[in-house]
Design a protein around this motif. Sequence first.
Motif, PDB file in Angstrom:
ATOM      1  N   GLU A   1      85.509  29.921  33.233  1.00 29.88           N
ATOM      2  CA  GLU A   1      85.906  28.581  32.733  1.00 29.88           C
ATOM      3  C   GLU A   1      86.443  28.174  31.447  1.00 29.88           C
ATOM      4  OE1 GLU A   1      83.722  24.121  33.339  1.00 29.88           O
ATOM      5  OE2 GLU A   1      82.592  26.021  33.842  1.00 29.88           O
TER       6      GLU A   1
ATOM      7  N   THR B   1      93.487  23.581  37.482  1.00 27.84           N
ATOM      8  CA  THR B   1      93.659  23.459  36.098  1.00 27.84           C
ATOM      9  C   THR B   1      93.446  22.464  35.379  1.00 27.84           C
ATOM     10  OG1 THR B   1      95.953  23.869  36.092  1.00 27.84           O
ATOM     11  CG2 THR B   1      94.552  25.835  36.383  1.00 27.84           C
TER      12      THR B   1
ATOM     13  N   ALA C   1      89.462  25.184  35.471  1.00 30.06           N
ATOM     14  CA  ALA C   1      88.217  24.227  35.634  1.00 30.06           C
ATOM     15  C   ALA C   1      87.625  24.478  36.915  1.00 30.06           C
ATOM     16  CB  ALA C   1      88.967  22.615  35.606  1.00 30.06           C
ATOM     17  N   LEU C   2      86.239  24.830  36.687  1.00 28.80           N
ATOM     18  CA  LEU C   2      85.441  24.955  37.771  1.00 28.80           C
ATOM     19  C   LEU C   2      85.660  26.054  38.657  1.00 28.80           C
ATOM     20  CD1 LEU C   2      84.507  21.075  38.753  1.00 28.80           C
ATOM     21  CD2 LEU C   2      83.256  22.846  37.649  1.00 28.80           C
ATOM     22  N   PRO C   3      85.809  27.474  38.223  1.00 25.18           N
ATOM     23  CA  PRO C   3      86.211  28.454  39.201  1.00 25.18           C
ATOM     24  C   PRO C   3      85.247  28.434  40.616  1.00 25.18           C
ATOM     25  CG  PRO C   3      85.248  29.309  37.176  1.00 25.18           C
ATOM     26  CD  PRO C   3      85.593  27.639  37.081  1.00 25.18           C
TER      27      PRO C   3
ATOM     28  N   ALA D   1      81.331  32.637  36.560  1.00 25.21           N
ATOM     29  CA  ALA D   1      82.058  31.244  36.626  1.00 25.21           C
ATOM     30  C   ALA D   1      81.916  30.953  34.989  1.00 25.21           C
ATOM     31  CB  ALA D   1      81.234  30.482  37.140  1.00 25.21           C
TER      32      ALA D   1
END
Length: 806
Positions: free
Chosen positions: A272, A247, A254-256, A268
């Motif tokens: 995000e 995170t 951020a960027l799952p 995603a």
Amino acid sequence: MDRFRGRIGLDRLWQWLLSQPGSLLHLLHYDLEPGEAEWFARRKLEYINSLSGNLFEALRMALLLTICAPGLTWHFYVGAVLLLAQMRVGLTELRRKEGCGRYKPSEMVDIWAKGIWLRAIFLSAFTACCIVVVPPERIGALIIYLLVLAQLELLLQFTVPVAGIISQTITLGLTTVALLFRPDMRGELIVPIMALQLLALHVMLFNLHYMFATRILRTRRLKSANETIQNLLTEYETHASDWMLETDAAGRIALPSERMCSALERTAAELEGIKLVNLLVAGPETEAMRNAARRLKPFHDLVVPVVIDGDLHWWSVTGNPLYEELRHTGFRLFVRDVTDRYTAESQARFLADHDSLTALPNRHNFQSRLESALEATAHEGAFAVLYVDLDHFKAVNDTLGHQFGDSVLVEAAWRIKSSLGGKGFVARLGGDEFACIVDDSMQAEDLGAIGKAIVDSISEAMEIERRTVRIGASVGIAIAPEHGAASEVLLRSADLALYEAKSRGRGSTILYDPAMEELKQERGRLELELRSALANGEFELHYQPLHELAGDRIAGFEALLRWRHAERGLIPPDIFIPIAEHTGLIVALGEWVLREALAEAATWPEDMTVAVNVSPAQMAEFTLLKQVIAALSASGFDPHRLELEITETMLMQECDEHLQQLERLHALGVRIALDDFGTGYSSLNYLRSFPFDKIKIDRCFITEMNAGSESSAIIEAVLDLAGKLNMQTIAEGVESEEQLASLRALGCEQVQGYLISKAIPAAELPITRRLPREDSNTAAVANLVPVQAPSADADPAPAVQEARRA
């Protein structure tokens, strides 16, 4: 204010000394993180306790006495023994205080420090006396011994350096003074040497302490740091099937990862930029994670709830803050789904404090709530404790099975809780016992109304498994703090009130009264006196006639136990029989009753019977069978003339064994009568399982018998049933001519009660001729004289109840 300023001045002086390298006190100055102070003190105590203090003191004293032996008198040896004993007592007391748990580790270190310099005073004084009297040729060896000993004591004292330097100063100071008293010692040499020794000990003591402190603190912190790193690595390696995410500083995803998208069933792009906390269910668990993140420190295994496709899941989250050029940039999180484990743990936590059958709080939970309520009475007011015990539950449980009994307990628990209307705390203590805590903002009458509501609710018929069953309840009430400011006292008061409620016939609610304590003590005194009453010959048998209606004659007598106390007079059976049953003395009393009744009945005409009541305790391990055989053998009495009266409750306990014992008695010719018929739950079932010779109709039906009443219908049905089963019938408690006429018209065969005669001693029995007791088997038998009903002047009104039978 002056004391406060003085305290500030001392603190500043101490801080200044700690900062001066020349004093070596600066070696005591090291930074302790929050929570380390008590841990560090605990390490000091572990080191101190690892040394054998008693062995060290014994060895040093033995060596001292050996060196100084030529100059010592017996007084020194006695003093040495007393000193060692005192030090052992002191050491034992120190370790007792440490083990009692009342002192924090830091407080215990201070206590040990005081003990060290107090020990120095006593030992130094004794050593100084030895120095004064030691022969000149041994003074050198003694001085070397003392200097070496001072070095050895550093092993104990470097953990508490301030106390250690005080101890060493006392020891060397008194040693120096003692040496100066000797004519063969020169002060200008002794004083500088001792001062130098003290300085050396000062340096060594504080340096050893510094090395000890820094080593264990550094080791602890390195271990903690390594564990943090290892945990993070292990989280990732062990739970590779779960996911990791990052995170930003604001908590946005951020960027799952693909795993996270699969778990949440979202893409995603949808995840995000969303704040992680927005995916979680608001509550204390989520707030705890937010608070941990705000501190910008690592956190481990925080369990938070999340809803996925309408189902509640639980995630375990471990986080570590990320920094870039000393600027916080977010968190790296390791997440795994622990729904199954958390659900199981939640269930286990629930069962630890709740009853698995009724889901009510258990005894442990109740005790905790009671303690909290007692602590709050000072500012929240009084409250009441209600003890609830189910009546006749054992009969239902034994008759219909434990599974059915469990269903009854669940229903009873629900009814108790409903009776409180959600305003109280209800717990199941075990078995058929329940307890309630209710706010006592109401009057005693209102508490009684609550108790009555519980009793009435449970007394209503229960429809369980297509069966209708009825039980009852008794309630005892105690108010805190009036009836007890401590939990043990309060519960005892409620228990006494419950005992009183049961003794008054069950189905009632009783508020505790201090007089109940005296009643219990009185029962205790009676119990002690009861134990010696049989040996002292204080028991006697009275006999109540069994009147046969067809021949208008007395067919026999029922033997009833009486206790004629030397000081109290005649004690009613309903007082001492429950005590005898509770203490187990009823078995010995029952045996005595059998022997005495058969010995007396052996002197009666051969057509007369004797009825003896049997206690449930006599049925255990075939005790009754053995007692009956022994009594018959001793008296030569015809078994066919003996009637044993048993209650349905006796058959409900280990039914098969009891029936087997009754069958063997029946085979001997003994007649078996079922007492109090119609008051239990399954008398018809027992009539089917065992061929009773006689049925005794309970007095409660006779008392309410009148034309057209339900009791009359029940009596008529019982008499008809007994006739078809070829069983004799007898009605007890007959007190009026109307009752007697009705029973005669209905076909009852025998009656007993005050109308016929009360129970009377053997010597007053209406028998014209009888055999002597010592020759009961050889004389002739006489006829009976008819017995007239007692006049109104002879006995109390018919309302007087017959005493409880043995």
